[in-house]
Scaffold this motif. Sequence first.
Motif, short mmCIF file in Angstrom:
data_model
loop_
_atom_site.label_atom_id
_atom_site.label_comp_id
_atom_site.label_asym_id
_atom_site.label_seq_id
_atom_site.Cartn_x
_atom_site.Cartn_y
_atom_site.Cartn_z
N ASP A 147 56.80 32.35 55.45
CA ASP A 147 56.16 32.88 54.24
C ASP A 147 56.93 34.10 53.73
OD1 ASP A 147 54.19 33.09 52.17
OD2 ASP A 147 52.73 32.20 53.52
N ASN A 190 53.21 32.21 64.10
CA ASN A 190 52.21 33.28 64.17
C ASN A 190 52.84 34.59 64.63
OD1 ASN A 190 49.88 31.84 63.28
ND2 ASN A 190 49.75 30.87 65.29
N LYS A 227 41.06 35.64 54.80
CA LYS A 227 42.15 34.85 54.20
C LYS A 227 43.18 35.75 53.50
CE LYS A 227 39.28 30.75 53.50
NZ LYS A 227 38.73 29.77 52.52
N ASP A 260 46.44 37.42 52.14
CA ASP A 260 47.69 36.78 51.73
C ASP A 260 48.69 37.85 51.30
OD1 ASP A 260 49.70 35.09 50.81
OD2 ASP A 260 48.37 33.78 49.71
N ASN A 280 47.33 38.62 57.15
CA ASN A 280 47.20 37.44 58.01
C ASN A 280 46.05 36.55 57.52
OD1 ASN A 280 49.27 38.23 59.69
ND2 ASN A 280 47.94 39.31 61.12
N GLY A 281 46.37 35.29 57.29
CA GLY A 281 45.36 34.35 56.82
C GLY A 281 44.21 34.17 57.78
N ALA A 282 44.41 34.55 59.04
CA ALA A 282 43.34 34.46 60.04
C ALA A 282 42.22 35.46 59.78
CB ALA A 282 43.91 34.68 61.44
N LYS A 301 55.06 32.07 59.75
CA LYS A 301 53.69 31.56 59.82
C LYS A 301 53.53 30.48 60.89
CE LYS A 301 51.04 31.33 56.19
NZ LYS A 301 50.46 30.96 54.88
N SER A 326 51.23 35.90 56.47
CA SER A 326 51.62 35.49 55.11
C SER A 326 52.31 36.61 54.35
CB SER A 326 50.37 35.01 54.34
OG SER A 326 50.73 34.55 53.07
N GLY A 385 48.08 35.94 63.26
CA GLY A 385 47.54 34.63 62.92
C GLY A 385 47.69 34.25 61.46
N LYS A 386 48.38 33.14 61.22
CA LYS A 386 48.62 32.65 59.85
C LYS A 386 49.24 33.74 58.98
CE LYS A 386 44.81 29.31 60.03
NZ LYS A 386 43.55 28.86 59.41
#
Length: 343
Positions: A47, A66, A127, A129, A104-106, A63, A89, A86-87
């Motif tokens: 990302d 992680n 979420k 971003d 982090n999208g987590a 991403k 971005s 986590g996730k």
Amino acid sequence: MNAVKFLTLAAALLLATSNVASAADKDVPPLELVQTIAFKGVDGTLDHLAVDAKGGRLFVANKANNTLDVVDLKAGKLLRQIPDQGKVSGVSFNAELDMVYVGNGAGVCNGIDAKEYKVVFSTPCEKADNVYYHSGNKMVYVQHGETVSVLDAKTGEVKATIAVGGPVKEFRVDKKANKLFINVGKPNCIAVIDLVKNEVAARFPLTMTDSNGPLAYDNKAGLLFVGCGGKKPMIIAVDAKSGKELANVEIPAGIDNLHFDSKRNRLYASCGDGAVAVVEKKDDKYVVIANVATPKKSKTSIFNGGLDRLFVAVPKQEGKDGPEVRVYEAKPKIEAAPATPKP
């Protein structure tokens, strides 16, 4: 040799020199690959990125892994991977505090000490971003869902929460005007946020597309550039004061990041379809002057005008041990204007 013949010869030589220079400029590619940096990771998405120009580092949101990956640009190698992101971005770097902020999208925005690579704060942001550090007011702006949260850059304390009224996408900040321009979906528009009041001050409807995404800003000309996907991939030029759509140009599919190069007055659009589209204005139109080939799904990037470098994140390719970053130098080389001496 009389004066008339001398002037005629001089004019001819000047014209010839001009033609040679013009031809040479045309032969110079707008982007030249100067470095490829391999690092570790599994198959999947890379990302956003951020540059530490003074420290010679690049931060990459890996991403699929992680991890936040730290790259040494001078040595051309991976320094370390910061786990448990986590996730991961959005990424933004704060040179003043030597901190990097990670969306982090987590569900959190982490503030990380970029000296020791330790988490300083972890603020809940569902979420999370895109992230942006505003050096003027020392705040961090985190985009998540239909909201922008405003965090203290040192502590991560939430100072304000701005409801945007639709799915929030990429944003750009005008520091002098204290405004934040942000792409919003459903309905597609650019929301203008007053950063003093922390509220939406205006909305610019987008009628040329139903799929707006990344955003670039030419603050001197007062122009916003909207990257659009969907069935008709394009870039739309928008007047930043009136919100009027001025022009558009078709580009390859899969745009994820868009950058304005103020030295060369051009745009770089990294597209997952396998190209970086280079766009310039010719007369009253915008045209793609080059599509620089990249591997498929290489859709995220960052441009640093001080370094004249475009960094493109390339996911792991078949036969490779991991993903990589490709570094392109913007051409032609343009020296910065010398500072005006004080009287």
